[in-house]
Write an enzyme that holds these catalytic residues in place. Structure first.
Site, PDB file in Angstrom:
ATOM      1  N   HIS A  74       0.838  -1.206   0.000  1.00 34.33           N
ATOM      2  CA  HIS A  74       0.000   0.000   0.000  1.00 34.33           C
ATOM      3  C   HIS A  74       0.875   1.259   0.000  1.00 34.33           C
ATOM      4  O   HIS A  74       0.688   2.165  -0.815  1.00 34.33           O
ATOM      5  CB  HIS A  74      -0.900  -0.037   1.242  1.00 34.33           C
ATOM      6  N   GLU A  75       1.845   1.308   0.920  1.00 35.11           N
ATOM      7  CA  GLU A  75       2.699   2.495   1.031  1.00 35.11           C
ATOM      8  C   GLU A  75       3.676   2.597  -0.140  1.00 35.11           C
ATOM      9  O   GLU A  75       3.995   3.702  -0.601  1.00 35.11           O
ATOM     10  CB  GLU A  75       3.470   2.458   2.354  1.00 35.11           C
ATOM     11  N   HIS A  90       2.044   4.331  -3.015  1.00 38.10           N
ATOM     12  CA  HIS A  90       2.088   5.788  -2.848  1.00 38.10           C
ATOM     13  C   HIS A  90       3.447   6.337  -3.271  1.00 38.10           C
ATOM     14  O   HIS A  90       3.545   7.324  -3.997  1.00 38.10           O
ATOM     15  CB  HIS A  90       1.842   6.155  -1.383  1.00 38.10           C
ATOM     16  N   ASP A 130      -6.058   8.512   3.176  1.00 35.57           N
ATOM     17  CA  ASP A 130      -6.001   8.695   1.726  1.00 35.57           C
ATOM     18  C   ASP A 130      -7.264   9.365   1.197  1.00 35.57           C
ATOM     19  O   ASP A 130      -7.216  10.165   0.258  1.00 35.57           O
ATOM     20  CB  ASP A 130      -5.803   7.338   1.037  1.00 35.57           C
TER      21      ASP A 130
END
Length: 404
Positions: free
Chosen positions: A67-68, A71, A166
Site C-alpha cells: 500500500h505504502e 504511494h 487517503d
C-alpha cells in the site's frame, strides 16, 4: 515516524520497521492464534494455530508495505522525492519530501494506496478460492480469506474523506481542482480529519465504558493520532502559504564563521564558542571545500577530558548528509530537505560551489515572524504551491529556535 530496523530498499525506496510494529504482530498472533482460528477451525494443535497466525501477520505487513510502496512509486513518477517507508503501530507511512503540483497528481498519489489494498484483497481472495477448490486444509483457506477481508476493510477505512487518510487527500485534490486553492482545500480536509478523529475518540470511550474495552481503547488511539496528524497538516499548509515565494538567500545567515577539520574541539571552544553567540560551525579545508558541520549539541556530547584530543572532523556531520541549497532556491523546498535532519541546519553554496551561508532554526523563525511584513504578492493558487508534507514533522526545525 522513524524506522528502528532497516529492511533495505525496494524500487530504490528505503524501507524500515518501527519497533511499535511489534504490537500489531502481537495483536494479530494472539487474537488469531488463541481466538479466531481455534474457534472457526477446531481440533488442531495450538502450535499450528500460532504458526498460521504468524504467517497471517507477516502477510498483512506485506500488504501494508505494498500500500505504502504504491504511494511512493507514484509520487516519484510525479517528481516528488521519497525519503523512505516506515511500518509502525498504526500501519505504514510513506515519507514524501514534497507535494503534488497539480490536483490530478495529488488525486492519483492518494488513490493508488486504497486501489493497491483492493488489488491485494482480490489476490488473497483468489488464492483462498483456489485452495478451497483444490481441497486444501480449511485453516489454510481461512488464512487467505481473512487477509482478503482485512485488505478490503483497510481500503475502505483509508477512503474515508478525512486527512491524513487517503480519502482526505482525495478530498483535498477534488476541492483543489474545484476551488483552485490548494491551501484552502488542505485546511478543509484537515478539519474533516480532526472532526473524524474526535468522533473516534468519543466512540472509543463509549465502548470502554459499555463493554469491549480493548476495541474502544484502540479506536480512541486511532482517533487521537488522526486529530494530531490533521492538526499538523493544517499547520503545515498555513506554513507553506506563509513562506511561499521566499528564497533561501532572503533568510540565510551570510559569511558564517568556519573552522578547520583538523582543529580540536577544545580549540574551537576557546577560539569561538565562548566568545561568539553562535551554535553552528561549518568545516572548510585549506582549499575552501566544505568538509562537514559541527553544532553546539555535537560539541557538548564530547566528554570534557577528550575535547583537547578530539578533532572537529571526528564529530562533524558528513557533507553528504547536510542539506544544501542555492540562494535562489525556495525556502519551503529547503525545509523539506531539512526535515528529519538531526542538526536542523542547512548550508548554502554559490554558483562556484563556495560556502556563502547557513540556514538555521532561528533564520526560519525570523522568516515566519516577518512574513506578513514583506512586500505583498499574489496569494498562491493551484499548481505553483508546494506545501510541506505530512509524513515527517516538518515544523520541528521551526520549533527548535536557538541563537546561531
Amino acid at each position: 515516524m522513524r524506522a528502528s530496523i532497516n529492511l533495505g530498499r525496494i524500487g530504490g525506496v528505503p524501507v524500515g520497521l518501527n519497533l511499535s510494529v511489534v504490537v500489531i504482530v502481537a495483536i494479530l498472533v494472539i487474537g488469531l492464534g488463541f481466538g479466531r482460528f481455534p474457534i472457526e477451525y477446531p481440533g488442531l494443535p495450538l502450535a499450528v494455530y500460532l504458526l498460521a497466525a504468524a504467517v497471517t501477520a507477516l502477510l498483512f505487513l506485506a500488504s501494508l508495505l505494498a500500500h505504502e510502496l504504491a504511494h511512493a512509486l507514484v509520487a516519484r513518477h510525479y517528481g516528488i522525492g521519497v525519503s523512505g517507508i516506515t511500518l509502525w503501530l498504526l500501519g505504514g507511512v510513506a515519507q514524501l519530501t514534497g507535494e503534488a503540483r497539480t490536483p490530478r497528481a495529488d488525486l492519483r498519489i492518494a488513490a493508488v494506496g486504497p486501489a493497491t489494498s483492493l488489488a491485494a484483497a482480490a489476490v488473497f481472495g483468489l488464492v483462498a478460492w483456489l485452495l478451497a477448490a483444490a481441497g486444501a486444509a480449511p485453516l489454510l483457506v481461512g488464512v487467505f480469506a481473512y487477509l482478503g477481508i482485512v485488505n478490503v476493510l483497510l481500503a475502505l477505512f483509508n477512503l474515508i474523506p478525512a486527512a491524513p487518510l487517503d480519502g482526505g487527500r482525495v478530498l483535498r485534490a477534488v476541492l483543489w481542482a474545484r476551488w483552485g486553492d490548494r491551501v484552502r482545500a488542505a485546511i478543509t480536509a484537515a478539519n474533516a480529519g480532526r472532526t473524524f478523529g474526535y468522533a473516534l475518540i468519543v466512540l472509543g470511550f463509549l465502548l470502554v465504558f459499555t463493554g469491549p474495552g480493548f476495541q474502544g481503547l484502540w479506536l480512541a488511539l486511532i482517533g487521537w493520532f488522526l486529530v494530531n496528524a490533521a492538526s499538523a497538516e493544517e499547520q503545515q499548509a498555513r506554513l507553506g502559504a506563509a513562506l511561499h515565494g521566499i528564497r533561501v538567500g532572503d533568510v540565510m545567515s551570510r559569511s558564517p564563521v568556519t573552522a578547520a577539520p583538523g582543529e580540536t574541539v577544545a580549540g574551537l571552544i576557546n577560539r569561538v564558542v565562548m566568545r561568539e553567540r553562535l551554535s553552528t560551525y561549518p568545516l572548510v579545508d585549506e582549499f575552501g571545500a566544505f568538509r562537514g558541520l559541527v553544532t553546539l549539541n555535537r560539541i557538548r556530547q564530547v566528554p570534557t577530558e577528550l575535547r583537547p584530543l578530539t578533532l572537529l572532523a571526528d564529530i562533524a556531520c558528513p557533507p553528504a548528509d547536510v542539506p544544501a541549497a542555492h540562494p535562489d532556491d525556495g525556502l519551503v523546498d529547503l525545509m523539506q530537505q531539512m526535515s528529519g535532519h538531526p542538526d536542523g541546519r542547512a548550508v548554502v553554496f554559490d554558483d562556484e560551489g563556495r560556502l556563502i551561508g547557513l540556514v538555521t532554526p532561528s533564520d526560519i523563525t525570523r522568516a515566519l515572524q516577518t512574513a506578513d511584513l514583506r512586500a505583498p504578492y499574489t496569494a498562491p493558487h493551484g499548481a505553483d504551491l508546494t506545501v510541506l508534507g505530512p509524513e515527517d514533522h516538518r515544523t520541528e526545525a521551526v520549533r527548535r529556535s536557538e541563537r546561531r
